[in-house]
Write a protein that holds these residues in place. Structure first.
Motif, PDB file in Angstrom:
ATOM      1  N   LEU A  19      32.732  46.328  58.941  1.00  0.00           N
ATOM      2  CA  LEU A  19      32.056  47.491  59.518  1.00  0.00           C
ATOM      3  C   LEU A  19      30.660  47.150  60.010  1.00  0.00           C
ATOM      4  CD1 LEU A  19      33.126  50.270  57.000  1.00  0.00           C
ATOM      5  CD2 LEU A  19      34.128  49.711  59.223  1.00  0.00           C
ATOM      6  N   ALA A  20      30.061  46.077  59.504  1.00  0.00           N
ATOM      7  CA  ALA A  20      28.729  45.672  59.938  1.00  0.00           C
ATOM      8  C   ALA A  20      28.780  44.818  61.203  1.00  0.00           C
ATOM      9  CB  ALA A  20      28.031  44.894  58.822  1.00  0.00           C
ATOM     10  N   MET A  21      29.974  44.355  61.580  1.00  0.00           N
ATOM     11  CA  MET A  21      30.104  43.534  62.778  1.00  0.00           C
ATOM     12  C   MET A  21      30.008  44.395  64.028  1.00  0.00           C
ATOM     13  SD  MET A  21      33.243  41.009  61.689  1.00  0.00           S
ATOM     14  CE  MET A  21      33.212  40.130  63.249  1.00  0.00           C
ATOM     15  N   SER A  22      29.526  43.800  65.101  1.00  0.00           N
ATOM     16  CA  SER A  22      29.478  44.527  66.376  1.00  0.00           C
ATOM     17  C   SER A  22      30.876  44.564  66.980  1.00  0.00           C
ATOM     18  CB  SER A  22      28.500  43.851  67.324  1.00  0.00           C
ATOM     19  OG  SER A  22      28.900  42.515  67.558  1.00  0.00           O
ATOM     20  N   ARG A  27      35.425  41.005  66.276  1.00  0.00           N
ATOM     21  CA  ARG A  27      35.776  41.994  65.254  1.00  0.00           C
ATOM     22  C   ARG A  27      37.267  42.284  65.276  1.00  0.00           C
ATOM     23  NH1 ARG A  27      32.694  47.624  64.000  1.00  0.00           N
ATOM     24  NH2 ARG A  27      34.208  48.464  62.554  1.00  0.00           N
ATOM     25  N   ILE A  28      37.847  42.398  66.455  1.00  0.00           N
ATOM     26  CA  ILE A  28      39.285  42.642  66.568  1.00  0.00           C
ATOM     27  C   ILE A  28      40.060  41.483  65.957  1.00  0.00           C
ATOM     28  CG2 ILE A  28      41.200  42.896  68.196  1.00  0.00           C
ATOM     29  CD1 ILE A  28      39.222  44.397  70.030  1.00  0.00           C
ATOM     30  N   THR A  29      39.616  40.258  66.218  1.00  0.00           N
ATOM     31  CA  THR A  29      40.271  39.085  65.646  1.00  0.00           C
ATOM     32  C   THR A  29      40.190  39.099  64.122  1.00  0.00           C
ATOM     33  OG1 THR A  29      39.697  37.810  67.621  1.00  0.00           O
ATOM     34  CG2 THR A  29      40.317  36.562  65.655  1.00  0.00           C
ATOM     35  N   VAL A  30      39.028  39.431  63.577  1.00  0.00           N
ATOM     36  CA  VAL A  30      38.863  39.498  62.120  1.00  0.00           C
ATOM     37  C   VAL A  30      39.766  40.578  61.540  1.00  0.00           C
ATOM     38  CG1 VAL A  30      37.228  40.101  60.291  1.00  0.00           C
ATOM     39  CG2 VAL A  30      36.544  38.518  62.093  1.00  0.00           C
ATOM     40  N   GLU A  31      39.836  41.740  62.181  1.00  0.00           N
ATOM     41  CA  GLU A  31      40.684  42.819  61.680  1.00  0.00           C
ATOM     42  C   GLU A  31      42.159  42.426  61.704  1.00  0.00           C
ATOM     43  OE1 GLU A  31      39.538  46.143  64.084  1.00  0.00           O
ATOM     44  OE2 GLU A  31      37.854  46.659  62.772  1.00  0.00           O
ATOM     45  N   ALA A 175      40.138  72.350  57.489  1.00  0.00           N
ATOM     46  CA  ALA A 175      38.868  72.488  58.193  1.00  0.00           C
ATOM     47  C   ALA A 175      37.877  71.394  57.815  1.00  0.00           C
ATOM     48  CB  ALA A 175      38.258  73.859  57.896  1.00  0.00           C
ATOM     49  N   THR A 176      38.012  70.861  56.605  1.00  0.00           N
ATOM     50  CA  THR A 176      37.051  69.854  56.149  1.00  0.00           C
ATOM     51  C   THR A 176      37.582  68.444  56.254  1.00  0.00           C
ATOM     52  OG1 THR A 176      37.834  70.067  53.867  1.00  0.00           O
ATOM     53  CG2 THR A 176      35.948  71.438  54.536  1.00  0.00           C
ATOM     54  N   ASN A 177      38.838  68.286  56.627  1.00  0.00           N
ATOM     55  CA  ASN A 177      39.433  66.962  56.699  1.00  0.00           C
ATOM     56  C   ASN A 177      38.876  66.218  57.904  1.00  0.00           C
ATOM     57  OD1 ASN A 177      40.931  64.745  56.198  1.00  0.00           O
ATOM     58  ND2 ASN A 177      42.931  65.757  56.343  1.00  0.00           N
ATOM     59  N   VAL A 178      38.235  65.109  57.660  1.00  0.00           N
ATOM     60  CA  VAL A 178      37.600  64.344  58.716  1.00  0.00           C
ATOM     61  C   VAL A 178      38.229  62.968  58.766  1.00  0.00           C
ATOM     62  CG1 VAL A 178      35.412  63.365  59.495  1.00  0.00           C
ATOM     63  CG2 VAL A 178      35.445  65.565  58.338  1.00  0.00           C
ATOM     64  N   THR A 179      38.528  62.481  59.927  1.00  0.00           N
ATOM     65  CA  THR A 179      39.056  61.145  60.087  1.00  0.00           C
ATOM     66  C   THR A 179      37.895  60.191  60.228  1.00  0.00           C
ATOM     67  OG1 THR A 179      41.026  61.993  61.179  1.00  0.00           O
ATOM     68  CG2 THR A 179      40.530  59.655  61.470  1.00  0.00           C
ATOM     69  N   ILE A 180      37.882  59.175  59.384  1.00  0.00           N
ATOM     70  CA  ILE A 180      36.826  58.174  59.431  1.00  0.00           C
ATOM     71  C   ILE A 180      37.392  56.944  60.107  1.00  0.00           C
ATOM     72  CG2 ILE A 180      35.276  56.733  58.069  1.00  0.00           C
ATOM     73  CD1 ILE A 180      35.401  58.912  55.920  1.00  0.00           C
ATOM     74  N   SER A 181      36.760  56.508  61.144  1.00  0.00           N
ATOM     75  CA  SER A 181      37.242  55.350  61.886  1.00  0.00           C
ATOM     76  C   SER A 181      36.662  54.089  61.279  1.00  0.00           C
ATOM     77  CB  SER A 181      36.827  55.462  63.348  1.00  0.00           C
ATOM     78  OG  SER A 181      37.185  54.294  64.029  1.00  0.00           O
ATOM     79  N   ALA A 182      37.561  53.171  60.893  1.00  0.00           N
ATOM     80  CA  ALA A 182      37.099  51.896  60.356  1.00  0.00           C
ATOM     81  C   ALA A 182      36.925  50.881  61.467  1.00  0.00           C
ATOM     82  CB  ALA A 182      38.088  51.373  59.324  1.00  0.00           C
ATOM     83  N   GLY A 183      37.646  51.060  62.540  1.00  0.00           N
ATOM     84  CA  GLY A 183      37.546  50.131  63.648  1.00  0.00           C
ATOM     85  C   GLY A 183      36.535  50.618  64.674  1.00  0.00           C
ATOM     86  N   GLY A 184      36.114  49.727  65.505  1.00  0.00           N
ATOM     87  CA  GLY A 184      35.126  50.105  66.504  1.00  0.00           C
ATOM     88  C   GLY A 184      35.739  50.207  67.883  1.00  0.00           C
ATOM     89  N   HIS A 185      37.020  50.402  67.973  1.00  0.00           N
ATOM     90  CA  HIS A 185      37.680  50.418  69.276  1.00  0.00           C
ATOM     91  C   HIS A 185      38.659  51.549  69.364  1.00  0.00           C
ATOM     92  CE1 HIS A 185      39.152  47.448  66.436  1.00  0.00           C
ATOM     93  NE2 HIS A 185      40.351  47.843  66.725  1.00  0.00           N
TER      94      HIS A 185
END
Length: 185
Positions: A19-22, A27-31, A175-185
Motif C-alpha cells: 500500500l505504500a508503493m506508488s 506494484r502490479i507485479t508485486v501484487e 449504508a455504512t458498508n464501505v469498499t476499501i481498495s487495496a490496489g491502486g488501479h
C-alpha cells in the motif's frame, strides 16, 4: 528486509508495504507475485494442521465427503477470523514478538546446549563439551531473548486492546458498508 523498506520509504511505510508503493507496473507485479505465492503456499501451510485434526476426529485419510466438509469448514473459519480482526498488523506484531523471538534467540542456543550435553557418554555421537564461556554466551542470548520477547509481546497485546476496534464488514449495515481498495488501479 524491513530496514530496507523504511530506508527507501521513510515514515510512509505501513503494515502492508504494498500500500505504500506508488501506482505502476512495479506494484502490479508485486501484487501478482503475492497472489501467486498465496495460492501456492496456502494449501502447503494448512495441510499439516488439517491432517492432524482429521486424525483426531477419526476422519478417514482417503478422499471422502467428511474430509471435504472439514476442510471447507476450516477455510470458512479462517475467513471469519480474517474478516473479524480489525488490524492484521497488530496480529503480526504479536506473532513476531512471541514466536519469532523464541525461534531466533531462545530455542537455538538452548537446544544446542542440550545436544552438546546429551553427546557426553554416548558412543555413537561425537562428544562435544562446551567451554564455560560458550555456555555463558548461550545463556546470555536466552535471557536477552526472553526479556525482549516478553517486552515485545506485552506491547503487542497492549496495542491490540488499546487500538480502536472497528466493526467487521459483515456486521455493517448497507449504508455504512464501505469498499476499501487495496490496489491502486
Amino acid at each position: 528486509m524491513a530496514a530496507g523498506c523504511y530506508f527507501s520509504l521513510g515514515d510512509q511505510v505501513t503494515d502492508n508495504i504494498v500500500l505504500a508503493m506508488s501506482d505502476g507496473w512495479q506494484r502490479i507485479t508485486v501484487e501478482i507475485m503475492l497472489l501467486l505465492h498465496l495460492i501456492t503456499a496456502y494449501p502447503i501451510i494448512t495441510n499439516p494442521p488439517a491432517q492432524f485434526f482429521e486424525q483426531m476426529l477419526n476422519i478417514p485419510s482417503d478422499f471422502n465427503w467428511q474430509r471435504c466438509a472439514f476442510r471447507t469448514l476450516s477455510v470458512a473459519f479462517l475467513l471469519f477470523v480474517a474478516e473479524t480482526v480489525p488490524s492484521f498488523g497488530a496480529i503480526l506484531d504479536l506473532v513476531g514478538a512471541s514466536t519469532v523471538t523464541l525461534l531466533t534467540f531462545v530455542f537455538p542456543p538452548y537446544f544446542y546446549m542440550k545436544l552438546a550435553d546429551a553427546s557426553i557418554g554416548r558412543k555413537e555421537w561425537v562428544e562435544r563439551k562446551l567451554p564455560l564461556w560458550e555456555r555463558i554466551y548461550c545463556w546470555g542470548l536466552i535471557i536477552l531473548g526472553i526479556a525482549g520477547g516478553v517486552c515485545a509481546t506485552v506491547i503487542a497485546v497492549n496495542n491490540i486492546f488499546s487500538s480502536s476496534l472497528s466493526v467487521p464488514c459483515y456486521m455493517m449495515g448497507d449504508a455504512t458498508n464501505v469498499t476499501i481498495s487495496a490496489g491502486g488501479h
